[in-house]
Write a protein that holds these residues in place. Sequence first.
Motif, PDB file in Angstrom:
ATOM      1  N   LEU A   1      -3.994  10.161   4.404  1.00 42.36           N
ATOM      2  CA  LEU A   1      -4.256   8.889   3.719  1.00 42.36           C
ATOM      3  C   LEU A   1      -4.183   7.690   4.663  1.00 42.36           C
ATOM      4  O   LEU A   1      -4.634   6.595   4.307  1.00 42.36           O
ATOM      5  CB  LEU A   1      -3.254   8.700   2.573  1.00 42.36           C
ATOM      6  CG  LEU A   1      -3.378   9.671   1.394  1.00 42.36           C
ATOM      7  CD1 LEU A   1      -2.186   9.541   0.456  1.00 42.36           C
ATOM      8  CD2 LEU A   1      -4.664   9.424   0.632  1.00 42.36           C
ATOM      9  N   GLY A   2      -3.618   7.893   5.847  1.00 43.54           N
ATOM     10  CA  GLY A   2      -3.382   6.790   6.783  1.00 43.54           C
ATOM     11  C   GLY A   2      -4.596   6.407   7.618  1.00 43.54           C
ATOM     12  O   GLY A   2      -4.441   5.862   8.705  1.00 43.54           O
ATOM     13  N   ASP A   3      -5.778   6.707   7.141  1.00 41.05           N
ATOM     14  CA  ASP A   3      -6.998   6.365   7.875  1.00 41.05           C
ATOM     15  C   ASP A   3      -8.030   5.784   6.901  1.00 41.05           C
ATOM     16  O   ASP A   3      -8.310   6.400   5.864  1.00 41.05           O
ATOM     17  CB  ASP A   3      -7.554   7.639   8.536  1.00 41.05           C
ATOM     18  CG  ASP A   3      -8.835   7.353   9.285  1.00 41.05           C
ATOM     19  OD1 ASP A   3      -8.772   7.102  10.501  1.00 41.05           O
ATOM     20  OD2 ASP A   3      -9.911   7.375   8.639  1.00 41.05           O
ATOM     21  N   PRO A   4      -8.599   4.614   7.220  1.00 41.96           N
ATOM     22  CA  PRO A   4      -9.497   3.957   6.263  1.00 41.96           C
ATOM     23  C   PRO A   4     -10.743   4.789   5.920  1.00 41.96           C
ATOM     24  O   PRO A   4     -11.194   4.760   4.770  1.00 41.96           O
ATOM     25  CB  PRO A   4      -9.880   2.654   6.965  1.00 41.96           C
ATOM     26  CG  PRO A   4      -9.509   2.838   8.398  1.00 41.96           C
ATOM     27  CD  PRO A   4      -8.399   3.820   8.438  1.00 41.96           C
TER      28      PRO A   4
ATOM     29  N   ILE B   1     -12.005   9.789   0.029  1.00 43.20           N
ATOM     30  CA  ILE B   1     -11.261  10.145  -1.190  1.00 43.20           C
ATOM     31  C   ILE B   1     -11.772   9.312  -2.366  1.00 43.20           C
ATOM     32  O   ILE B   1     -11.969   9.813  -3.474  1.00 43.20           O
ATOM     33  CB  ILE B   1      -9.736   9.925  -0.992  1.00 43.20           C
ATOM     34  CG1 ILE B   1      -9.199  10.897   0.058  1.00 43.20           C
ATOM     35  CG2 ILE B   1      -8.976  10.074  -2.309  1.00 43.20           C
ATOM     36  CD1 ILE B   1      -7.755  10.652   0.436  1.00 43.20           C
ATOM     37  N   ASP B   2     -11.989   8.029  -2.069  1.00 43.20           N
ATOM     38  CA  ASP B   2     -12.531   7.115  -3.065  1.00 43.20           C
ATOM     39  C   ASP B   2     -13.842   7.664  -3.622  1.00 43.20           C
ATOM     40  O   ASP B   2     -14.034   7.739  -4.848  1.00 43.20           O
ATOM     41  CB  ASP B   2     -12.800   5.778  -2.355  1.00 43.20           C
ATOM     42  CG  ASP B   2     -12.644   4.618  -3.285  1.00 43.20           C
ATOM     43  OD1 ASP B   2     -11.966   4.762  -4.320  1.00 43.20           O
ATOM     44  OD2 ASP B   2     -13.206   3.548  -2.981  1.00 43.20           O
TER      45      ASP B   2
ATOM     46  N   PHE C   1       0.218  12.281   3.678  1.00 44.32           N
ATOM     47  CA  PHE C   1       0.316  10.858   4.034  1.00 44.32           C
ATOM     48  C   PHE C   1      -0.474  10.544   5.305  1.00 44.32           C
ATOM     49  O   PHE C   1      -1.096   9.483   5.405  1.00 44.32           O
ATOM     50  CB  PHE C   1       1.775  10.437   4.162  1.00 44.32           C
ATOM     51  CG  PHE C   1       2.480  10.291   2.836  1.00 44.32           C
ATOM     52  CD1 PHE C   1       1.982   9.431   1.864  1.00 44.32           C
ATOM     53  CD2 PHE C   1       3.630  11.000   2.551  1.00 44.32           C
ATOM     54  CE1 PHE C   1       2.613   9.292   0.636  1.00 44.32           C
ATOM     55  CE2 PHE C   1       4.275  10.877   1.321  1.00 44.32           C
ATOM     56  CZ  PHE C   1       3.769  10.015   0.368  1.00 44.32           C
TER      57      PHE C   1
ATOM     58  N   ARG D   1      -9.686   7.459   3.479  1.00 43.39           N
ATOM     59  CA  ARG D   1      -9.423   6.895   2.142  1.00 43.39           C
ATOM     60  C   ARG D   1     -10.745   6.584   1.430  1.00 43.39           C
ATOM     61  O   ARG D   1     -10.865   6.775   0.221  1.00 43.39           O
ATOM     62  CB  ARG D   1      -8.555   5.640   2.241  1.00 43.39           C
ATOM     63  CG  ARG D   1      -7.087   5.966   2.498  1.00 43.39           C
ATOM     64  CD  ARG D   1      -6.157   4.854   2.017  1.00 43.39           C
ATOM     65  NE  ARG D   1      -6.499   3.573   2.586  1.00 43.39           N
ATOM     66  CZ  ARG D   1      -6.203   3.193   3.825  1.00 43.39           C
ATOM     67  NH1 ARG D   1      -5.555   4.008   4.627  1.00 43.39           N
ATOM     68  NH2 ARG D   1      -6.548   2.008   4.266  1.00 43.39           N
TER      69      ARG D   1
ATOM     70  N   SER E   1     -13.303  10.814  -5.703  1.00 40.33           N
ATOM     71  CA  SER E   1     -12.654  10.599  -7.011  1.00 40.33           C
ATOM     72  C   SER E   1     -13.717  10.408  -8.098  1.00 40.33           C
ATOM     73  O   SER E   1     -13.454  10.601  -9.274  1.00 40.33           O
ATOM     74  CB  SER E   1     -11.707   9.396  -6.957  1.00 40.33           C
ATOM     75  OG  SER E   1     -12.437   8.187  -6.873  1.00 40.33           O
TER      76      SER E   1
END
Lengths: 113, 113
Positions: free
Chosen positions: A8-11, A17-18, A5, A14, A21
Amino acid sequence: MDRVFQALGDPARRKMIDRLSRGPASVSELARPFDMTLAAVVQHVQVLEQSGVITTEKIGRVRTCRLEPRGLSAAERWISKRRATWERRFDRLEALLEETEEPTPPKKGSKES
Amino acid sequence: MDRVFQALGDPARRKMIDRLSRGPASVSELARPFDMTLAAVVQHVQVLEQSGVITTEKIGRVRTCRLEPRGLSAAERWISKRRATWERRFDRLEALLEETEEPTPPKKGSKES
């Protein structure tokens, strides 16, 4: 779970990760959309790797990053379990209300009471 | 979204969400299982509230906390979307492999090549 978590808490993380994916990427490919030093990008990559959300592999001079979906799944499951518990509670409350309401037929003017 | 994941990145706060998924609770009820000052608990509650994962309401001297499932849903959707993209990628790769393999019939000894 803390680490997932927090990762994930950093833009910026994220966004990484995007990107991952959609397929593996080298650290320099990951760095491209950011106005950030490579050192800062590497640090973000390390946070992601330590959380288990991505894996990395260095071949020659290139470090390739890959999404590790089991990391994301664990976080997703944690959330969905709590949401399900909360929703079941509402289903039970609703059922209880229906049970309580059934025996007494509606009275005239009961809406105003 | 940063705030939601940051709120979830702490074991005490996740335990509070866990408790609230089973129904509303006052701040002192939330504090009970923790070996923590009330001030520390209040701070965690504030982080949860600012992230939108819970709402609180003060009536008289009691502040009641409630889970706000829309906050959790947003985080869940963010994760599941990335996982889905990643899985679709694998489906496409698999389909591509099947297409590539089909025209050439298996040869003797092709396993070793």
